[in-house]
Motif scaffolding. Structure first.
Motif, PDB file in Angstrom:
ATOM      1  N   GLY A 232      -9.596  -6.732  27.290  1.00  0.00           N
ATOM      2  CA  GLY A 232     -10.820  -6.956  28.036  1.00  0.00           C
ATOM      3  C   GLY A 232     -10.672  -6.518  29.474  1.00  0.00           C
ATOM      4  O   GLY A 232      -9.573  -6.245  29.967  1.00  0.00           O
ATOM      5  N   GLY A 233     -11.795  -6.440  30.155  1.00  0.00           N
ATOM      6  CA  GLY A 233     -11.771  -6.042  31.552  1.00  0.00           C
ATOM      7  C   GLY A 233     -12.944  -5.141  31.878  1.00  0.00           C
ATOM      8  O   GLY A 233     -13.772  -4.817  31.016  1.00  0.00           O
ATOM      9  N   PRO A 234     -13.039  -4.742  33.123  1.00  0.00           N
ATOM     10  CA  PRO A 234     -14.153  -3.872  33.524  1.00  0.00           C
ATOM     11  C   PRO A 234     -14.019  -2.482  32.903  1.00  0.00           C
ATOM     12  O   PRO A 234     -12.965  -2.094  32.404  1.00  0.00           O
ATOM     13  N   LEU A 235     -15.136  -1.747  32.955  1.00  0.00           N
ATOM     14  CA  LEU A 235     -15.137  -0.382  32.414  1.00  0.00           C
ATOM     15  C   LEU A 235     -14.230   0.524  33.244  1.00  0.00           C
ATOM     16  O   LEU A 235     -14.127   0.375  34.466  1.00  0.00           O
ATOM     17  N   VAL A 236     -13.590   1.457  32.555  1.00  0.00           N
ATOM     18  CA  VAL A 236     -12.768   2.472  33.213  1.00  0.00           C
ATOM     19  C   VAL A 236     -13.588   3.755  33.309  1.00  0.00           C
ATOM     20  O   VAL A 236     -14.196   4.183  32.315  1.00  0.00           O
ATOM     21  N   ALA A 237     -13.645   4.324  34.496  1.00  0.00           N
ATOM     22  CA  ALA A 237     -14.447   5.537  34.695  1.00  0.00           C
ATOM     23  C   ALA A 237     -13.958   6.661  33.784  1.00  0.00           C
ATOM     24  O   ALA A 237     -12.762   6.798  33.507  1.00  0.00           O
ATOM     25  N   GLU A 238     -14.933   7.448  33.316  1.00  0.00           N
ATOM     26  CA  GLU A 238     -14.594   8.550  32.406  1.00  0.00           C
ATOM     27  C   GLU A 238     -13.675   9.562  33.073  1.00  0.00           C
ATOM     28  O   GLU A 238     -12.795  10.144  32.429  1.00  0.00           O
ATOM     29  N   SER A 239     -13.832   9.774  34.369  1.00  0.00           N
ATOM     30  CA  SER A 239     -12.952  10.705  35.094  1.00  0.00           C
ATOM     31  C   SER A 239     -11.521  10.183  35.136  1.00  0.00           C
ATOM     32  O   SER A 239     -10.570  10.966  35.111  1.00  0.00           O
ATOM     33  N   ASP A 240     -11.358   8.850  35.188  1.00  0.00           N
ATOM     34  CA  ASP A 240     -10.008   8.280  35.183  1.00  0.00           C
ATOM     35  C   ASP A 240      -9.376   8.376  33.799  1.00  0.00           C
ATOM     36  O   ASP A 240      -8.166   8.623  33.684  1.00  0.00           O
ATOM     37  N   ILE A 241     -10.183   8.170  32.755  1.00  0.00           N
ATOM     38  CA  ILE A 241      -9.649   8.250  31.382  1.00  0.00           C
ATOM     39  C   ILE A 241      -9.062   9.629  31.113  1.00  0.00           C
ATOM     40  O   ILE A 241      -8.039   9.775  30.439  1.00  0.00           O
TER      41      ILE A 241
END
Length: 444
Positions: A379-388
């Motif tokens: 769980g946790g906040p969303l990870v930005a697509e650029s970071d993924i």
């Protein structure tokens, strides 16, 4: 999407175009030669026809008892179309006898034996022995042009079938000629950090052997550099483990002996730094093993016991704080061509990543479905697509303040690719609006 350039297509187009151009030039030259030969044949036939026709006309006039040629007008024949038309003219130029298709007006040609070209026809003139009558036979130019045109069309018709046939033939020949080049390209394409074996150049044409030799030299230098890097990383990590462990033990003992205060706090900070340094050394050792290509295996192995064991270890670890949840069907197996130790390294990195970077108040779910797909979800906040897109690279970390080396996902990705599988990262996790999911899919 821009189409990639190809060697075969321009080569086929160029060869076909050159062949068609040469064919058309050859047809043009053939038509010129054929036209010259046709003119000679037609002239010869026209001259012979005139000489024979003059004798026949004189004989016919004698049989009819015609002494005055001015009484003869037109000779009727049953022919629908006359390729040769003729006129019989007296010495004054008056037409005294003509064929069906001949004009009533005299041919525009002088009364002199031989050939003469008017605007529309080639005319041959022959006279009687006494010079009182002249026979002129005309061969229209359009008849000659029609013969040449029909012959040219006959030569062009095969070109229509020749173009597609030549394209196929050239494609087949070029394909066979470029097959060694395609084989070399595929061999070079298989080379990566886990496969730096030299290219096989025995069956290559002599034009490609220098390329293979240069690539092999490059692979040799790269192999030496990577081996030196891996050896240095492995040796460094291995040699650092013992002194780091000793320093950590001394620091922990020192922290316990010191009274509460700034000095003890500083000792605890040193302890924390040594713990992180030990983890980094462990990650570097794992990275060296991953770069050595330990993922694949020639024999199929059931990886389910490895998954169960590692999850059990983390459940017993106090640092997980009971956050780990594991679900898998009892009868599900994970039989894959993969090394068990390497699979364990993957799982430890993914679970540790989820525990460290996930929300500490939310659980970490590890699951194995009936298709053999392993999921690790936190769980946790969303990870930005650029970071993924960059998380699988070495020493890359997302937007987080948690401790870590930035090597866990890079190591997992490297080993999974050696097993022929894929490691997919996604946020939000499947079926949720938030969180982070790592999904391992290995080929059966």
């Amino acid at each position: 999407m821009k189409r990639e350039r190809s060697i075969t297509r321009p080569l086929i187009t160029a060869l076909t175009t050159v062949m068609v151009v040469f064919w058309l030039v050859a047809i043009g030259l053939s038509i010129r030669v054929m036209q010259h030969e046709f003119d000679e044949i037609f002239d010869s036939a026209q001259q012979e026809t005139t000489e024979r026709l003059l004798a026949l006309i004189l004989d016919d006039m004698d049989q009819r008892g015609i002494s005055d040629p001015h009484g003869v007008a037109m000779l009727n024949t049953s022919a629908n179309r006359e390729y040769l038309t003729y006129q019989v003219r007296d010495a004054s130029g008056k037409v005294v006898l003509r064929s069906n298709d001949a004009l009533s007006e005299p041919f525009p040609a002088p009364l002199e034996p031989g050939f003469y070209d008017s605007d529309t026809a080639r005319i041959y003139t022959e006279k009687t022995s006494d010079g009182t009558l002249f026979l002129q036979v005309a061969d229209r130019f359009k008849n000659r042009r029609e013969a040449v045109r029909e012959s040219a069309v006959t030569l062009l018709i095969p070109l229509i079938a020749l173009i597609p046939a030549s394209i196929f033939a050239i494609w087949f020949i070029v394909g066979r000629a470029l097959k060694p080049l395609d084989t070399l390209r595929q061999d070079i394409g298989t080379k990566d950090g886990g496969n730096l074996a030299a290219l096989e150049s025995t069956g290559l044409p002599k034009e490609l052997k220098p390329i293979a030799r240069s690539v092999n030299l490059l692979l040799g230098r790269l192999r030496s550099a990577l081996e030196a890097e891996r050896e240095f990383t492995a040796n460094s990590a291995h040699e650092l483990r013992t002194p780091i462990a000793g320093a950590l033990a001394q620091t922990q003992r020192l922290a316990e002996e010191l009274p509460p205060g700034p000095t003890r706090t500083r000792a605890n900070q040193i302890e924390s730094s040594l713990v992180n340094l030990g983890r980094l050394a462990e990650k570097l050792l794992q990275l060296a093993r991953a770069e050595a290509g330990i993922g694949g295996s020639a024999t199929a192995t059931d990886l389910r016991p490895v998954l169960d064991m590692i999850v059990t270890d983390y459940e017993r670890d106090s640092r997980s704080q009971g956050r780990l949840r594991y679900t898998a069907a009892p009868a599900t197996k994970l039989v894959r061509n993969a090394d068990m130790d390497a699979f364990g390294i993957i799982l430890r990195n993914l679970i540790e990543n989820a525990l460290v970077h996930g929300d500490p108040e939310l659980p970490v779910d590890v699951s194995l479905d009936e298709h053999g797909v392993v999921r690790v979800v936190n769980g946790g906040p969303l990870v930005a697509e650029s970071d993924i897109a960059t998380l699988k690279k070495r020493f890359r970390r997302g937007n987080t303040s948690a401790s870590g080396s930035g090597l866990g996902l890079a190591i997992a990705e490297r080993i999974v690719s050696q097993m022929g599988g894929t490691l997919d990262l996604m946020s939000p996790a499947s079926g949720k609006n938030s969180g982070f999911e790592a999904r391992i899919t290995l080929p059966a």
